[in-house]
Design an enzyme around this catalytic site. Structure first.
Site, PDB file in Angstrom:
ATOM      1  CE1 TYR A 306       0.433   1.394   4.430  1.00  0.00           C
ATOM      2  CE2 TYR A 306       0.484  -1.009   4.531  1.00  0.00           C
ATOM      3  CZ  TYR A 306       0.726   0.230   5.112  1.00  0.00           C
ATOM      4  OH  TYR A 306       1.285   0.303   6.368  1.00  0.00           O
ATOM      5  CG  ASN A 320       8.968   1.639  15.122  1.00  0.00           C
ATOM      6  OD1 ASN A 320       7.899   2.247  15.151  1.00  0.00           O
ATOM      7  ND2 ASN A 320       9.331   0.812  16.087  1.00  0.00           N
ATOM      8  N   GLY A 321       7.417   3.789  12.232  1.00  0.00           N
ATOM      9  CA  GLY A 321       6.130   3.669  11.551  1.00  0.00           C
ATOM     10  C   GLY A 321       4.937   3.497  12.455  1.00  0.00           C
ATOM     11  CG  HIS A 325      -3.719   5.905  12.190  1.00  0.00           C
ATOM     12  ND1 HIS A 325      -4.693   5.256  11.455  1.00  0.00           N
ATOM     13  CD2 HIS A 325      -2.603   5.119  12.106  1.00  0.00           C
ATOM     14  CE1 HIS A 325      -4.206   4.130  10.950  1.00  0.00           C
ATOM     15  NE2 HIS A 325      -2.927   4.019  11.341  1.00  0.00           N
ATOM     16  CB  CYS A 343      -0.768   2.181  13.329  1.00  0.00           C
ATOM     17  SG  CYS A 343       0.470   2.925  12.248  1.00  0.00           S
ATOM     18  CG  ASN A 345      -5.626   0.680  12.894  1.00  0.00           C
ATOM     19  OD1 ASN A 345      -5.800  -0.224  12.077  1.00  0.00           O
ATOM     20  ND2 ASN A 345      -4.605   1.508  12.807  1.00  0.00           N
TER      21      ASN A 345
END
Length: 398
Positions: A306, A320-321, A325, A343, A345
């Site tokens: 993606y 590191n990402g 969010h 992440c 979520n």
């Protein structure tokens, strides 16, 4: 009658003898003297006034002086009357005379590659004037190094906020650079500098900051020797505040995260964390620190197919990402399964609620995952170190 006259004469003789005896005793009370006048002369010699002894730093003829070095005139056995340090353009350099008039110190930055001249007078204890004189030259640096801060004036940060000083190039004399760094806090806070790379030093408190702490950080590197012919280009500083206490605590095994503000839980959000079975997607355990926040953020991970996926209310918690969010497409898994790519979520509405109250520097404490956050995971990984290990990273550690 004759006998009476002789008796009176004898009495007179005795009186004279008494006077002579008293005079002799008075002389013997002060060894080495024979009279009052001679004693006064000896005392005067013992207390003879001394001439003023003037010293200038840098000394006369000194070359390649670092502008950051002390520039001062001092005097012993006297007082300074006038002192002037003049630059090549004839302008007087600002300075300050001490209360006892025994020293005068430069109070403004000197320039690079310039010659300065001392002049003035001092008055000695002997009542005579002594001259202040001499000249010196400052260095023309082969290379100048600048510094920048990660904090700004009048800003408010969270209780885990580290202070970072980043230099424009490699620092070879880290001890000299660290001595030029300072952190002042109210209330007093225990903390330490640590070199996290050859170009960056961080300051971290031993424990989370106390809420409402006032902080001033300074990097006084102008004119400083920093090794290999390199000198500091300019000073930088910032004064900021620590805000309220807010801690996020999340457990990847429960699929929830709690927000604790000033010791009170204000939210318990269902979350989908990173997929535990894939080391490339797992959310790391450990103390993360909020680095920034964005109303929208474009996410890409070509490895997982993606690119340019826009997500709302994104709060970065590592390099590191990992973010917290909103993601509407994973609401079905939030509170039940971990399906993200690392992440946390939330639903868009819950993400907005968290986003509105977050500060850069807030800690996010994650537990339960198969991997642990480490120093390699970002610029704000300071809390991955124990206090003992952190202090060992200071260039001034004994």
């Amino acid at each position: 009658m004759i006998r009476l006259h002789n008796r009176r004469g004898a009495l007179i003789g005795l009186g004279l003898a008494a006077v002579l005896t008293l005079g002799a005793c008075s002389g013997n009370d002060s060894p080495g003297t024979t009279g009052i006048g001679q004693t006064t002369t000896a005392n005067a010699q013992e207390t003879a006034a001394s001439p003023a002894k003037v010293s200038v730093q840098p000394g006369d003829g000194a070359k390649d002086v670092a502008p950051g070095d002390a520039a001062q005139v001092t005097v012993t056995d006297g007082e300074l009357q006038t002192v002037t340090l003049t630059n090549p353009d004839g302008k007087q350099v600002a300075g300050e005379l001490s209360a006892d008039k025994r020293s005068w110190t430069v109070t403004e930055d000197l320039g690079y590659g310039k010659t300065y001249t001392w002049s003035g007078t001092a008055l000695g204890q002997d009542g005579k004037q002594a001259t202040v004189a001499g000249s010196f030259s400052t260095v023309s640096p082969r290379k100048q190094l600048s510094a920048s801060l990660n904090v700004g004036d009048d800003q408010t940060y969270g209780i885990a906020m580290p202070i970072a000083v980043t230099f424009s190039s490699k620092v070879t004399d880290k001890a000299a650079a660290e001595r030029a760094l300072s952190v002042e806090t109210t209330p007093e806070t225990e903390g330490s500098w640590a070199w996290v790379s050859d170009t960056s030093a961080h300051w971290r408190p031993k424990e989370y900051w106390q809420p409402n702490t006032q902080v001033k950080v300074s990097a006084n590197i102008y004119g400083l020797r920093i090794g290999d012919g390199t000198y500091g280009k300019r000073d930088v500083s910032a004064a900021f505040s620590i805000g309220r206490s807010q801690i996020v605590r999340g457990d990847t095994t429960t699929h929830h995260m709690q927000v604790i503000r000033d010791g009170v839980q204000i939210a318990d959000y269902p979350v989908s964390y990173g997929l535990d079975s894939d080391p490339g997607r797992v959310t790391h355990s450990g103390v993360h620190v909020v680095m920034s926040k964005h109303a929208t953020y474009s996410m890409s991970n070509p490895r997982y197919g993606y690119t340019d996926v826009n997500v709302p209310w994104a709060v970065r918690i590592s390099n590191n990402g990992e973010f917290i969010h909103g993601l509407a497409s994973s609401v079905w898994a939030q509170g039940k399964q971990n399906v993200s790519h690392g992440c946390l979520n939330l639903s868009p509405s819950r993400a907005k609620e968290y986003y509105d109250g977050v500060l850069t520097g807030d800690p996010v404490e994650i537990t339960g995952s198969t991997q642990t956050l480490s120093a390699k995971d970002g610029d704000y990984s300071d809390w991955t170190y124990s206090w003992a290990d952190w202090t060992k990273l200071s260039a001034l550690a004994s």
